[in-house]
Motif scaffolding. Structure first.
Motif, PDB file in Angstrom:
ATOM      1  N   ASN A 107      -4.919  -5.218   6.605  1.00  0.00           N
ATOM      2  CA  ASN A 107      -3.899  -5.242   4.913  1.00  0.00           C
ATOM      3  C   ASN A 107      -3.128  -6.388   4.168  1.00  0.00           C
ATOM      4  O   ASN A 107      -2.955  -5.890   2.711  1.00  0.00           O
ATOM      5  CB  ASN A 107      -2.423  -3.799   5.198  1.00  0.00           C
ATOM      6  N   GLN A 146      -4.022   3.724   6.625  1.00  0.00           N
ATOM      7  CA  GLN A 146      -5.462   4.354   6.920  1.00  0.00           C
ATOM      8  C   GLN A 146      -4.947   4.773   5.182  1.00  0.00           C
ATOM      9  O   GLN A 146      -4.103   6.086   5.143  1.00  0.00           O
ATOM     10  CB  GLN A 146      -4.935   5.225   7.459  1.00  0.00           C
ATOM     11  N   LEU A 147      -5.905   5.155   4.002  1.00  0.00           N
ATOM     12  CA  LEU A 147      -5.864   5.390   2.607  1.00  0.00           C
ATOM     13  C   LEU A 147      -5.916   7.235   2.951  1.00  0.00           C
ATOM     14  O   LEU A 147      -5.275   7.905   2.565  1.00  0.00           O
ATOM     15  CB  LEU A 147      -6.787   5.062   2.405  1.00  0.00           C
ATOM     16  N   SER A 148      -7.059   7.687   3.786  1.00  0.00           N
ATOM     17  CA  SER A 148      -7.581   9.210   4.221  1.00  0.00           C
ATOM     18  C   SER A 148      -7.978   9.373   5.830  1.00  0.00           C
ATOM     19  O   SER A 148      -8.801   7.758   5.762  1.00  0.00           O
ATOM     20  CB  SER A 148      -8.300   9.444   3.109  1.00  0.00           C
ATOM     21  N   HIS A 168     -11.382   6.842   4.985  1.00  0.00           N
ATOM     22  CA  HIS A 168     -11.037   5.334   5.189  1.00  0.00           C
ATOM     23  C   HIS A 168     -11.028   4.864   6.600  1.00  0.00           C
ATOM     24  O   HIS A 168      -9.669   5.948   7.437  1.00  0.00           O
ATOM     25  CB  HIS A 168     -10.841   5.243   4.508  1.00  0.00           C
ATOM     26  N   ILE A 176      -4.366   0.453  -3.821  1.00  0.00           N
ATOM     27  CA  ILE A 176      -5.480   0.729  -2.703  1.00  0.00           C
ATOM     28  C   ILE A 176      -6.765  -0.024  -3.502  1.00  0.00           C
ATOM     29  O   ILE A 176      -6.404  -1.420  -4.687  1.00  0.00           O
ATOM     30  CB  ILE A 176      -5.821   2.164  -3.622  1.00  0.00           C
ATOM     31  N   PHE A 220       0.472  -1.439   0.144  1.00  0.00           N
ATOM     32  CA  PHE A 220      -0.097   0.221  -0.229  1.00  0.00           C
ATOM     33  C   PHE A 220       0.602   1.340   0.109  1.00  0.00           C
ATOM     34  O   PHE A 220       1.672   1.276   0.492  1.00  0.00           O
ATOM     35  CB  PHE A 220      -0.687   0.216   1.213  1.00  0.00           C
ATOM     36  N   PRO A 235       1.817   9.360   1.653  1.00  0.00           N
ATOM     37  CA  PRO A 235       1.472   8.113   0.391  1.00  0.00           C
ATOM     38  C   PRO A 235       1.545   8.879  -1.453  1.00  0.00           C
ATOM     39  O   PRO A 235       1.226   9.935  -1.562  1.00  0.00           O
ATOM     40  CB  PRO A 235      -0.266   7.931   0.597  1.00  0.00           C
TER      41      PRO A 235
END
Length: 383
Positions: free
Chosen positions: A262, A249-251, A254, A216, A165, A188
């Motif tokens: 993961n 945590q992508l954002s 999320h 993602i 990721f 990221p």
């Protein structure tokens, strides 16, 4: 006067800055046309020359970017065949057009039908044949050559593909173990195009390592980098998974997922894109072990990582795969620790050597069976 000055400023186009220009190209669309066949000569029964063809030849060291720069109009055509005449009853054949492309290119037509897979050096394919020359069978009128649009799709060929990721530390590791110089930052999606580095050893052995843009969730359906990422791991010999031991945590929109979730999520994305990828050997790197609390997390999750099937019941349904990966080895590391990085280099080499030995034994058994089948037709069976 002021209005005229503003208009002139707006009409001036400034060149794109170099760091905004894409340096990596993995798809290219070309129009190719074979040469027209020459006309025959009815009076003497002369035959026109066949039109030339357009063909691709795979060469190592090339890139699609260089090819695109050399073919600015994106059009390639071969020359036409020579007409028959009383001086030359048989017209000369048109000249073929040779185009060198990178190794690893797949050629598709407009209907996405695979025309050729050029995955070896000097591999060749004809993409546009020339038209036949005029003769008695076609009223001495030469025929046009093939005219089509082809798409060149490049899939990188590397020993190891680095999977993970965003912000897992893949680029940091690549820079530490190889001669590559990827962009590194504490946010990221720093890597937006594949990077290839070479790991060199003291005995002159080398291993190629591809750092691919971060995955993602939904990559299998072409979200994010999607297929532009996943297609590049199809030809790697070994998958190197890299996961942040503290999760990702992508954002803010999320959910935060721990390292186990993961791993399952990466597993599922590969499964949905192409289940055969799960058959590839893989190694897991648990990164950022130099931070406080990392070893406590590792102690808790290590039994489940050793046997991913044992944790499926507690895995969130949206990231739960049907078939789990089996890692060749699990290596806790810190991408900024030179001792741990050296350990990764050694582990990758041992794994690739072990895989090569297995492949050698498998190939030997297949050759033996083939010999037994052939000899069995004329003599006693080999034991």
């Amino acid at each position: 006067m002021v209005q005229l000055f503003k208009f002139l400023l707006k009409s001036t186009k400034s060149p794109t800055r170099a760091h905004f220009r894409p340096s990596f190209l993995d798809t290219l669309r070309l129009a190719v046309r074979g040469g027209h066949g020459g006309n025959g000569l009815p009076k003497y029964g002369g035959v026109g020359g066949q039109g030339g063809c357009v063909y691709f030849v795979a060469k190592e060291g090339l890139t699609l970017r260089k090819l695109a720069q050399g073919l600015k109009e994106r059009r390639v055509a071969a020359t036409s065949g020579e007409d028959s005449s009383k001086v030359s009853i048989f017209g000369k054949r048109g000249v073929d057009t040779r185009i060198e492309v990178p190794v690893g290119v797949q050629v598709y037509d407009e209907q996405q039908k695979l025309l050729a897979d050029l995955n070896e050096n000097d591999a060749t394919c004809i993409v546009a044949g020339g038209g036949i020359g005029g003769c008695t069978g076609n009223n001495f009128l030469g025929r046009p050559g093939e005219n089509r649009i082809v798409n060149l799709d490049l899939k990188l060929i590397a020993d190891v593909g680095l999977v993970g990721f965003p912000n897992a530390g893949k680029s940091t590791l690549l820079k530490a173990v190889s001669n590559a110089k990827p962009k590194i930052a504490a946010y990221p999606f720093t890597t937006i195009r594949p990077q290839i580095g070479t790991i060199e050893y003291g005995d002159l052995r080398s291993i190629s390592l591809a750092d691919l843009p971060g995955l993602i969730e939904g990559a299998h359906a072409n979200f994010g980098m999607g297929h532009k990422f996943l297609k590049h791991i199809e030809r790697t010999r070994l998958l190197l998974f890299m996961v942040d031991i503290f999760g990702f945590q992508l954002s803010p929109r999320h959910p935060h997922r721990d390292c186990l979730a993961n791993i399952y999520s990466l597993n599922k994305e590969l499964e949905l894109y192409d289940p055969s990828l799960l058959e590839k050997p893989c190694v897991l790197l648990l990164n950022k072990m130099d931070k406080e609390g990392a070893h406590e997390i590792l102690t808790k999750v290590r039994p489940v990582i050793d046997d991913l099937s044992s944790g499926l019941a507690d895995c969130p349904e949206e990231v739960r795969p049907k078939r789990v990966l089996k890692f060749e080895s699990i290596v806790p590391i810190s991408a900024i620790n030179s001792t741990r990085v050296t350990q990764v280099k050694s582990q990758l080499r041992r794994t690739l050597v072990r895989l090569a030995e297995k492949q050698f034994v498998t190939d030997g058994e297949q050759i033996k069976e083939q010999l037994q089948q052939r000899v069995g037709l004329v003599g006693p069976k080999i034991t």
